[in-house]
Design an enzyme around this catalytic site. Structure first.
Site, PDB file in Angstrom:
ATOM      1  N   HIS A  46       0.851  -1.183   0.000  1.00 61.02           N
ATOM      2  CA  HIS A  46       0.000   0.000   0.000  1.00 61.02           C
ATOM      3  C   HIS A  46       0.888   1.234   0.000  1.00 61.02           C
ATOM      4  O   HIS A  46       2.121   1.142   0.019  1.00 61.02           O
ATOM      5  CB  HIS A  46      -0.947  -0.010   1.199  1.00 61.02           C
ATOM      6  CG  HIS A  46      -2.120  -0.925   1.039  1.00 61.02           C
ATOM      7  ND1 HIS A  46      -3.093  -0.719   0.091  1.00 61.02           N
ATOM      8  CD2 HIS A  46      -2.464  -2.068   1.692  1.00 61.02           C
ATOM      9  CE1 HIS A  46      -4.001  -1.672   0.164  1.00 61.02           C
ATOM     10  NE2 HIS A  46      -3.641  -2.515   1.120  1.00 61.02           N
ATOM     11  N   ASP A  73      -0.054   6.487  -4.111  1.00 62.44           N
ATOM     12  CA  ASP A  73      -1.248   6.119  -4.868  1.00 62.44           C
ATOM     13  C   ASP A  73      -1.589   7.146  -5.941  1.00 62.44           C
ATOM     14  O   ASP A  73      -1.869   6.798  -7.094  1.00 62.44           O
ATOM     15  CB  ASP A  73      -2.449   5.974  -3.925  1.00 62.44           C
ATOM     16  CG  ASP A  73      -2.407   4.703  -3.101  1.00 62.44           C
ATOM     17  OD1 ASP A  73      -1.496   3.882  -3.317  1.00 62.44           O
ATOM     18  OD2 ASP A  73      -3.280   4.532  -2.236  1.00 62.44           O
TER      19      ASP A  73
END
Length: 379
Positions: free
Chosen positions: A136, A166
């Site tokens: 992540h 991200d």
């Protein structure tokens, strides 16, 4: 609209892929979310909810359509291949190997559609020893060395509140890669694979840090010019427990700042060695602590010193600059809603972003899209 004739199949979930396709949809692309029946994009189920879907889902999936297909089902698999034949772009964010096991990887799809641009957004890319590792945002920043440099001197790294890997390392490079591939296709007639790794993207965010390292300067958390080590580029607390930021990098701004706070004697110390900066920061902080944030901003309102209030998130709507740029607004015809949409930050003079349409319900457009393909679909 710049992307009016571009059809995008979006198999991605959560944040990086949907953010990428949201930008494409804002500028006219027909974005079709291909979602798993009953479950859909996982982010639909996050809290807090706006209706049956999460507020975050609505924020990321405006201007899109949604169909439900089980890609492991033979009939749905054929339907997807039919869709892919007429698509311009496919965006997916599965780990490497997943689409190949489904029989829907780029090598398969380019045979039925040589003009297809296939964008894969993954943590570590399609190659390398980490390719199949899970991860992540925090993991990609860790490997890139960025997380180690975030925070105060002598304390543990601070996790940023926004998802740098991200969005900055994944979604935005994906948009750029897709647009470059579309431009190239307009000349060559051929599509291509766009391989986006969020780790690669974060490393690309270090053009001011890595050169220092390679030039022989040790880069340490909270000690460099731009990461909190200097008084001229710093955050200070006011008397009412608020904060203001100072970005007085140029000497003229630092001079204006020091004069305004009544400390002209420290002007010459702007570039003092790092070991002296800590004392200088304390001196400035002692002065800033004597007034409220409002008082300081009033004092700095008539000068150029690169001083800003550290706004709380509930103050954004009332900020005159943000309001002027219309970065937060209601859906058309929904002016009474408490929910605000984040507008596109890309301002084009002749072909601006489309008015925002609400995000689709799960599978809302399945029948419509299957009908357009001439497929009889009765699930």
């Amino acid at each position: 609209m710049p992307l009016k004739d571009v059809k995008v199949l979006d198999l991605s979930r959560l944040l990086p892929g949907p953010y990428c396709t949201m930008i494409l949809a804002d500028f006219g692309a027909e974005v079709i979310k291909v979602e798993e029946p009953e479950v859909g994009d996982y982010i639909r189920h996050y809290e807090p909810k706006r209706d049956e879907n999460s507020a975050i889902y609505h924020s990321l999936n405006r201007n899109k359509k949604s169909i439900c297909l089980d890609l492991k089902d033979s009939e749905d698999h054929r339907c997807f291949l039919k869709l892919a034949e007429g698509a311009d772009v496919i965006v997916e964010s599965f780990r490497p190997g997943v689409m190949k096991r489904l029989g829907l990887d780029y090598d398969v799809l380019k045979k039925i559609n040589p003009r297809l641009i296939y964008c894969s957004i993954t943590g570590y890319g399609q190659t390398g020893p980490y390719a199949e590792k899970p991860g992540h945002d925090i993991n990609y920043m860790s490997y890139a060395g960025l997380l180690d440099l975030m925070g105060e001197r002598g304390r543990k790294p601070i996790v940023p509140a926004a998802q740098i890997a991200d969005i900055g390392g994944g979604a935005m490079p994906a948009v750029i890669g897709i647009l470059l591939a579309l431009l190239n296709r307009s000349k060559s007639g051929k599509g291509q694979m766009v391989d986006i790794a969020m780790l690669d993207g974060v490393i690309s965010w270090l053009p001011l840090l890595l050169p220092q390292h390679y030039a022989g300067t040790e880069v340490i958390r909270g000690e460099s010019l731009l990461n909190g080590g200097y008084a001229c580029y710093q955050v200070y607390e006011t008397s009412d427990q608020r904060y203001l930021s100072v970005g007085a990098l140029e000497s003229k701004f630092w001079q204006a700042f020091c004069n305004k706070i009544g400390k002209p004697e420290v002007i010459a110390r702007q570039g003092a060695p790092k070991e002296e900066q800590e004392d200088l920061i304390k001196e400035v902080q002692a002065v800033i602590k004597n007034k409220t944030l409002e008082q300081w901003m009033e004092m700095f309102s008539d000068g150029e010193a690169c001083v800003s209030p550290v706004l709380k998130i509930d103050e954004l709507e009332r900020n005159a600059q943000i309001a002027e740029r219309r970065m937060l607004k209601n859906l058309p015809g929904d002016s009474n809603s408490k929910f605000k949409e984040i507008s596109s930050p890309i301002k084009l003079s002749n072909t601006p972003a489309a008015p925002i349409r609400r995000a689709p319900t799960l599978g809302e457009h399945t029948e419509e899209i299957m009908k357009s393909l001439g497929v009889s679909y009765h699930k």
